[in-house]
Every structure is written in C-alpha cells, then in structure tokens.
Design an enzyme around this catalytic site. Structure first.
Site, PDB file in Angstrom:
ATOM      1  N   LYS A  40      34.551 -24.084 -23.269  1.00 18.47           N
ATOM      2  CA  LYS A  40      34.023 -22.771 -22.871  1.00 18.47           C
ATOM      3  C   LYS A  40      33.233 -22.901 -21.572  1.00 18.47           C
ATOM      4  O   LYS A  40      32.556 -23.924 -21.357  1.00 18.47           O
ATOM      5  CB  LYS A  40      33.144 -22.222 -23.998  1.00 18.47           C
ATOM      6  CG  LYS A  40      32.695 -20.777 -23.813  1.00 18.47           C
ATOM      7  CD  LYS A  40      31.875 -20.307 -25.022  1.00 18.47           C
ATOM      8  CE  LYS A  40      31.383 -18.885 -24.876  1.00 18.47           C
ATOM      9  NZ  LYS A  40      30.573 -18.451 -26.044  1.00 18.47           N
ATOM     10  N   SER A 115      31.903 -14.113 -28.044  1.00 19.12           N
ATOM     11  CA  SER A 115      32.161 -14.303 -26.638  1.00 19.12           C
ATOM     12  C   SER A 115      33.093 -15.468 -26.316  1.00 19.12           C
ATOM     13  O   SER A 115      33.549 -15.563 -25.171  1.00 19.12           O
ATOM     14  CB  SER A 115      30.840 -14.506 -25.905  1.00 19.12           C
ATOM     15  OG  SER A 115      30.183 -15.660 -26.357  1.00 19.12           O
ATOM     16  N   SER A 139      29.639 -15.831 -31.811  1.00 20.49           N
ATOM     17  CA  SER A 139      30.640 -15.994 -30.749  1.00 20.49           C
ATOM     18  C   SER A 139      31.701 -17.050 -30.983  1.00 20.49           C
ATOM     19  O   SER A 139      32.677 -17.104 -30.232  1.00 20.49           O
ATOM     20  CB  SER A 139      29.942 -16.273 -29.428  1.00 20.49           C
ATOM     21  OG  SER A 139      29.448 -15.066 -28.925  1.00 20.49           O
TER      22      SER A 139
HETATM   23  N1  GLN Z   1      28.057 -10.615 -29.917  1.00 23.32           N
HETATM   24  C1  GLN Z   1      26.775 -11.256 -29.903  1.00 23.32           C
HETATM   25  C2  GLN Z   1      26.039 -10.912 -28.642  1.00 23.32           C
HETATM   26  O1  GLN Z   1      26.562 -10.176 -27.883  1.00 23.32           O
HETATM   27  C3  GLN Z   1      26.936 -12.736 -30.060  1.00 23.32           C
HETATM   28  C4  GLN Z   1      27.191 -13.443 -28.824  1.00 23.32           C
HETATM   29  C5  GLN Z   1      27.193 -14.934 -28.957  1.00 23.32           C
HETATM   30  O2  GLN Z   1      27.216 -15.471 -30.066  1.00 23.32           O
HETATM   31  N2  GLN Z   1      27.095 -15.614 -27.822  1.00 23.32           N
HETATM   32  O3  GLN Z   1      24.964 -11.349 -28.393  1.00 23.32           O
END
Ligand code: GLN
Length: 435
Positions: A40, A115, A139
């Site tokens: 990532k 994400s 994410s």
């Molecule tokens: N969807 C969550 C957020 O927007 C989780 C994001 C993540 O785990 N990086 O913060």
C-alpha cells in the site's frame, strides 16, 4: 551466495490497483522467495515513490524502508508495486485517491472498498497473491469484504508501524491481505514481531500453523452487529456462515454490545484529531513541491496545503483542529476517549464468556461509484469495523458468500494478542466451506 533471480512484472491492471509498478523487481531466498507482493502506498519503500495517493507527496521517494518492507525483502519477496488507496487512508471506497479510483474486480461499476482498495483489487484481480494493507478503522477488512479476499487487522502493536506514514497512530496497524487464510497467515509470520523503532511494539512473535478444529470454540454474536443499516441479504449470508460453524461444533451465544452506540462518534473524533496533528508536517518545505519563497511562510503554507490535499483530507484536518481547540477539547476529544474506554470494557466483558465474536464485516455489499456522496453516509458504513481499532484487538474478514455476484465478508474479532485464534476460526470456516 546464491544469485538472486529477477523476474519481469507485467501487470494487466484493468482495475487501476497500482499507482506504480517496479519493472524488474528483485527477489531473494527465504520464506517468501520469489512471491510477488504489493505494498500500500502509505508504507515507505526505499527508492520507490510513496505518495499516500496524495498530490502533496507526489515525487516523494523515501530514503528508508518501513520495518515490514525490510522483513519482506529479507524473506525474498518481490515487491512489485505500490497500491492505490484513499488519500492518507481517509475513506471507505478508494474514491478519495488524488490519482483516480480503483475498480472492484467483482463488478467494475462498483468500488473495491477502502482505504486499501488497491491492495484488495490487485489480489482479487489475480495480479498478486498477497499484499500489505493498513487498517485505522476498517481499511483492510472493508476492501477484503467488498472484493472477496481475506484481510487481517492485527492486534495493535504486533506489527511495527515504523515507516508507515501516520494518519491516526493510536488506531492503525499494517496487516496482511491475500486470497486465502493460509497466505494471510504466512504473510503475518513475516511482518509481525518486536521492533525497537516503534515504541508501541509488542514483544510477541507470530509463528503459527492454522488449526481448523472448531469444536468447543465459543462464538459470541452481539445483536448490535446485525442492527440498523445492515442489509438483510448480507445478514442472511453471514448467519448461514455462523450456522455452518455451529454445525462443525462451535458454540454460538447471542450477546449485547451497548457501546456500539458510541463507537462511530468516538472513532471519527479520535481519527480527525490525530490526523490534524499528524498532517501538520506537510508544509511544502520538508516534502513535496517546494514552497514559493517570494511569499510569506503563512501564504505559501496555506497555498501548498489547499492545492496539495483533497477535499476529504481538508475536511478531516478542519474537524480535528476544531475538536482539539481550547474550549472544545473536553467536549469532544476527552469524551471520545471516555467512549473508547467503554468499547474496550465491553470487549473485555464479552471475552470473559466467549473466545471470539462474529458478524458481518460491512453492513452492505460494495457500493456503486458515487453512491455515497455525503460524508456522513460514508462514515456510517464503518460502524462494524471501527470497534476493533478503538480497542486494539485483532479482527479478520473472510469471504462467506455473495449477494448476487457481490462478495460478503464474515468478520471474526478476537481477544487482545490472540491473532492466532481469529486466524484459526477463519481457517475453520474456509475449510468447512470448501469441504
Ligand atoms: N473508513 C475509515 C476512515 O475513513 C477507515 C479508514 C482506514 O482504516 N484507514 O477513516
């Protein structure tokens, strides 16, 4: 020394899973010898551009590797590229990438989740067998569920965060994603363990052979995991999966988790506060395009950040800065920490009686592009994944069926430091399903 073979990597990346690939990746000897692994884009890779899918970091080439990347290289993995993501990890769909959205290989009119959407799509699309993701509030698990692959958010501290570009450090973990539980376990063995460069690192190695024996395992199912907003078709697929574990000998206990009512608010206050502080370092001086020196520091700081950050990142910096401002700190940040304590206490109470908790990973299947256009409805879809981050406990998403052609994930959450157990239950499910 055995000469290191080099492989040529030609991804047929129809899903825009990769932001960039390494044309001749190097690999070596070890437990992941020659295996292509995607990373990532918020994880530092020496000599390979790392942008967090943000314009503000375009062109940034880290001078060092994250600890997890050192581990990958040491075990012979071939790092083949950096995967797309929501900018700085802020999002649930990968639509917030400054470079364009990734598509879901199961249905290209839909989002892959986020994400870590690029990592999940790269695996589901058959480009790589495994990848690293990060999970601050879901994410890893959300894109795993939406794309039909396996993703583990480890216990906070079991995987080093050294070299991870921080979004909300008290919540996030790097974790393994792969097409099956065995590969997730194998990647976890390589990346986990103590690291003196991460002050929150736990001194606990991960060496494990997944055990599919489920007899005698007590599985709690909180009513709240099937509450408002959970698509009944998703609920029914997940209940079928839980019933299968029961037929294999697990004991199913229904229970309550009242702190779920506060989890989402506690998460969004905490992560925006931490983001406002972490992202203050991106000032156009130390990273990214140099600031215009003819302007005052104030003007160029504002300009670089206005142009460099996307809308969602700016929204969260403003929310977090507001919540931390004097006079509001007690009203928001301190309250969020109190709510976070309740979530932890709820897990502790439940885990006195049961070994793991089970439920859906996401309340729905993958959304269509643009479907969640207001931030609040997007935030609401994180309700089932954020509790594990608030408490620091391990949670895994394993594919458990489909609604139409869209994958559904079963989430197994475990006790603090019992990552092996959630892997075992996911493995038992996966074995039972393919039997
Ligand atoms: N969807 C969550 C957020 O927007 C989780 C994001 C993540 O785990 N990086 O913060």
């Amino acid at each position: 020394m055995i000469p290191v073979p080099s492989i040529e990597f030609h991804p047929d990346d129809r899903y825009f899973a990769f932001l960039r690939t390494v044309s001749t990746p190097e690999c070596g000897q070890g437990r992941l010898a020659g295996i292509p692994v995607a990373v990532k884009d918020n994880i530092s890779t020496a000599g390979i551009e790392t942008t967090c899918a943000s314009r503000i970091l375009a062109g940034y080439i880290p001078p060092y590797d994250a600890t997890v990347v050192e581990h990958l290289r040491r075990e012979g993995a071939a790092i083949v590229g950096k995967t797309n993501m929501d900018e700085f990890g802020m999002g649930t769909t990968t639509e917030n990438s400054a470079f364009g959205p990734t598509k879901n290989p199961a249905d290209t009119s839909r989002v892959p989740g986020g994400s870590s959407g690029g990592s999940a799509a790269a695996i589901a699309g058959g480009l790589v067998p495994m990848a690293l993701g990060t999970d601050t509030g879901g994410s890893i698990r959300c894109p795993a569920a939406f794309c039909g692959i396996v993703g583990l958010k480890p216990t906070y501290g079991r995987v080093s965060r050294y070299g991870l570009i921080a979004y909300a450090n008290s919540l996030e973990q790097i974790g393994p994603m792969a097409g099956n539980v065995t590969d997730v376990n194998r990647l976890m063995e390589v990346i986990a363990g103590y690291d003196s460069r991460d002050s929150t690192s736990l001194n606990q190695a991960y060496l494990h052979t997944p055990d599919p024996e489920i007899r005698g395992v007590k599985i709690g199912v909180p009513e709240e995991f099937f509450g408002e907003g959970v698509d009944p078709r998703v609920a029914s697929v997940v209940w079928d999966a839980i019933s299968m574990l029961e037929r294999k000998g697990a004991e199913i206990v229904t229970c309550r988790m009242p702190s779920m009512a506060y989890a989402l608010a506690a998460y969004y206050v905490t992560c925006t506060c931490e983001a406002s502080s972490n992202l203050a370092r991106f000032d156009g001086v130390r990273y990214g395009d140099p600031a215009d020196t003819r302007k005052t520091w104030h003007e160029s700081f504002q300009e670089r950040r206005r142009e460099g950050f996307g809308e969602e990142v700016r929204r969260r910096i403003m929310l977090g800065t507001f919540a931390l401002s004097s006079g509001y700190y007690g009203k928001y940040y301190a309250k969020a920490q109190a709510a976070r304590h309740h979530v932890r206490a709820d897990f502790a109470r439940l885990f006195r009686d049961v070994d793991v908790l089970a439920g859906p990973t996401m309340p729905t299947v993958a959304f269509r592009f643009g479907e969640k256009s207001d931030p609040l409805s997007m935030y609401l879809s994180d309700i089932l994944t954020v509790p594990a981050n608030l408490a620091g406990v391990p949670a895994i998403s394993v594919p458990c069926g489909k609604v139409g052609n869209l994958p559904v994930g079963l989430q197994i959450t475990g006790r603090w430091r019992e990552d092996e157990r959630v892997v075992d239950v996911a493995y038992a499910y996966e074995q039972g399903r393919s039997a």
